[in-house]
Design a protein around this motif. Structure first.
Motif, PDB file in Angstrom:
ATOM      1  N   THR A 240       0.837  -1.200   0.000  1.00  0.00           N
ATOM      2  CA  THR A 240       0.000   0.000   0.000  1.00  0.00           C
ATOM      3  C   THR A 240       0.873   1.251   0.000  1.00  0.00           C
ATOM      4  O   THR A 240       1.824   1.361   0.775  1.00  0.00           O
ATOM      5  CB  THR A 240      -0.929   0.019   1.225  1.00  0.00           C
ATOM      6  OG1 THR A 240      -1.718  -1.173   1.237  1.00  0.00           O
ATOM      7  CG2 THR A 240      -1.842   1.226   1.207  1.00  0.00           C
ATOM      8  N   ALA A 283      -5.773   0.556   5.636  1.00  0.00           N
ATOM      9  CA  ALA A 283      -6.092   1.228   4.373  1.00  0.00           C
ATOM     10  C   ALA A 283      -6.414   0.197   3.291  1.00  0.00           C
ATOM     11  O   ALA A 283      -7.403   0.343   2.559  1.00  0.00           O
ATOM     12  CB  ALA A 283      -4.934   2.119   3.948  1.00  0.00           C
ATOM     13  N   SER A 286      -9.684  -1.475   3.817  1.00  0.00           N
ATOM     14  CA  SER A 286     -10.795  -0.565   3.546  1.00  0.00           C
ATOM     15  C   SER A 286     -10.935  -0.236   2.073  1.00  0.00           C
ATOM     16  O   SER A 286     -11.837   0.517   1.695  1.00  0.00           O
ATOM     17  CB  SER A 286     -10.616   0.733   4.354  1.00  0.00           C
ATOM     18  OG  SER A 286     -10.510   0.466   5.738  1.00  0.00           O
ATOM     19  N   TYR A 288      -8.529   1.288   0.074  1.00  0.00           N
ATOM     20  CA  TYR A 288      -7.813   2.495  -0.358  1.00  0.00           C
ATOM     21  C   TYR A 288      -6.477   2.110  -0.991  1.00  0.00           C
ATOM     22  O   TYR A 288      -5.789   1.213  -0.482  1.00  0.00           O
ATOM     23  CB  TYR A 288      -7.563   3.429   0.823  1.00  0.00           C
ATOM     24  CG  TYR A 288      -8.780   4.198   1.275  1.00  0.00           C
ATOM     25  CD1 TYR A 288      -8.955   5.529   0.934  1.00  0.00           C
ATOM     26  CD2 TYR A 288      -9.766   3.579   2.043  1.00  0.00           C
ATOM     27  CE1 TYR A 288     -10.077   6.238   1.358  1.00  0.00           C
ATOM     28  CE2 TYR A 288     -10.892   4.267   2.469  1.00  0.00           C
ATOM     29  CZ  TYR A 288     -11.035   5.596   2.112  1.00  0.00           C
ATOM     30  OH  TYR A 288     -12.145   6.295   2.520  1.00  0.00           O
ATOM     31  N   SER A 290      -3.825   4.011  -1.003  1.00  0.00           N
ATOM     32  CA  SER A 290      -2.739   4.607  -0.228  1.00  0.00           C
ATOM     33  C   SER A 290      -3.262   5.027   1.140  1.00  0.00           C
ATOM     34  O   SER A 290      -4.473   5.130   1.361  1.00  0.00           O
ATOM     35  CB  SER A 290      -2.140   5.822  -0.960  1.00  0.00           C
ATOM     36  OG  SER A 290      -3.133   6.817  -1.143  1.00  0.00           O
ATOM     37  N   THR A 292      -4.156   7.395   4.207  1.00  0.00           N
ATOM     38  CA  THR A 292      -4.561   8.769   4.494  1.00  0.00           C
ATOM     39  C   THR A 292      -4.342   9.040   5.986  1.00  0.00           C
ATOM     40  O   THR A 292      -4.199   8.096   6.780  1.00  0.00           O
ATOM     41  CB  THR A 292      -6.037   8.999   4.145  1.00  0.00           C
ATOM     42  OG1 THR A 292      -6.853   8.260   5.079  1.00  0.00           O
ATOM     43  CG2 THR A 292      -6.348   8.538   2.725  1.00  0.00           C
ATOM     44  N   HIS A 295      -6.498   6.920   8.340  1.00  0.00           N
ATOM     45  CA  HIS A 295      -6.066   5.556   8.671  1.00  0.00           C
ATOM     46  C   HIS A 295      -5.049   5.570   9.807  1.00  0.00           C
ATOM     47  O   HIS A 295      -5.070   4.707  10.690  1.00  0.00           O
ATOM     48  CB  HIS A 295      -5.467   4.884   7.433  1.00  0.00           C
ATOM     49  CG  HIS A 295      -6.438   4.751   6.304  1.00  0.00           C
ATOM     50  ND1 HIS A 295      -6.185   5.244   5.049  1.00  0.00           N
ATOM     51  CD2 HIS A 295      -7.674   4.194   6.251  1.00  0.00           C
ATOM     52  CE1 HIS A 295      -7.215   4.990   4.257  1.00  0.00           C
ATOM     53  NE2 HIS A 295      -8.134   4.355   4.964  1.00  0.00           N
TER      54      HIS A 295
END
Length: 336
Positions: A240, A283, A286, A288, A290, A292, A295
């Protein structure tokens, strides 16, 4: 040993394709549903254990007796098709009872190593604070290096490997406080509270209907993920992306713990890398691509709550580490 948290370097599973990652996320969501067939009201703890597995970390489960800590670990292992063993930590438990020991084979006329319960995928270390530090320390090499050394021979542990240790937060007679070096090896500390009224009614309803916590298959819990799929998910989570501003944000949070007037010793660089690994796992889980700041904020308390050393006056005043971390989250500037 390394001074920072990192997954074992020997595992270099390539990250899966985007479509494969989506399928793995769906499977892990099903794992949570399967665990929910046996364990009621502990969704946050289930998610925390999955995050720890994705980040190749270990978990300290804290809660009073009877809140389904053992059942939670057993059910998760069943849903992931992972081998699990349980060790009841007692004052007379010896290190060899955990890691294994040399046993004389009379037929062969030589000593052979008999593996201990640590040679499993998920080790449930029940009431870990009831055994002396000598036995507690027997887990350090296993947790950090994923191996056991005995008689000059190093033996690797199965992969994946996770230690889920439980402790009672209100009973201190006959217990041994975990040293800081031991606490720092746990990626997360999850607190299992007593259930709400409606949740407890649901627990009783299931038992009244014949639920048997020792028969997970009878409860309808089915395996949904294999070890190979879990390793692929670990690789995807580790891949990630993370921006320089988020890395700086993690460091700023860590430095804020070291400046807090209530804290004697803030978190270490190992704690920052642990937070990064956990935020990556959350992340990815969830959906995503990358990390944030959200997270990072979501993982700060479970990753750092057991790593802060408070000043004596703060402890006397009843200052809680969770409250300190919430205050730090409010004070440190969030990257835009």
């Amino acid at each position: 040993m390394s001074d920072q948290y990192a997954g074992p370097p020997e595992h270099q599973t390539p990250p899966p394709r985007p479509d494969e990652s989506a399928a793995l996320r769906d499977s892990l969501a099903r794992v949570r549903s399967e665990v929910g067939k046996a364990v009621v009201g502990q969704d946050a703890a289930v998610t925390g254990l999955i995050i720890a597995l994705l980040a190749r970390g270990h978990v300290l489960l804290e809660g009073v007796p009877g809140v389904a800590k053992t059942l939670l670990v057993r059910t998760l292992s069943h849903a992931l098709q992972l081998d699990t063993k349980r060790v009841q930590f007692t004052p007379d438990l010896m290190p060899g009872d955990v890691t294994g020991s040399l046993v004389y084979d009379g037929k062969r006329g030589e000593f052979e190593f008999r593996e201990g319960p640590v040679f499993t995928n998920i080790l449930l270390a029940d009431e870990i604070n009831r055994t002396p530090p000598k036995t507690q320390s027997s887990l350090l090499e296993a947790m950090e290096e994923r191996q056991v050394s005995a008689d000059g021979v190093t033996r690797p542990l199965p992969d994946p490997f996770l230690v889920a240790a439980t402790q009672n937060p209100i009973e201190y007679e006959g217990t041994y406080t975990l040293p800081e070096a031991q606490l720092d090896r746990f990626l997360l500390k999850l607190v299992l509270d007593l259930p709400e009224r409606d949740t407890e009614v649901e627990v009783l309803r299931r038992h009244a209907a014949g639920f048997n916590p020792r028969d997970l298959a009878g409860a309808g819990v089915t395996p949904v993920l294999s070890s190979d799929q879990l390793r692929a998910a670990q690789a995807a989570a580790a891949a990630t992306a993370v921006g320089a501003d988020v890395l700086a944000y993690i460091v700023d949070l860590a430095r804020a713990t070291r400046r807090s007037p209530s804290v004697r010793m803030g978190v270490s660089p190992r704690a920052t890398t642990a937070l990064l690994a956990s935020a990556k796992a959350w992340a990815w889980l969830s959906g995503y691509p990358s990390i944030t700041p959200d997270h990072v904020q979501a993982m700060v308390i479970p990753v750092w709550r057991h790593r802060l050393q408070l000043r004596p006056e703060a402890e006397l005043e009843g200052v809680a580490t969770d409250a300190i971390l919430r205050s730090i989250l409010q004070q440190v500037q969030v990257p835009i």
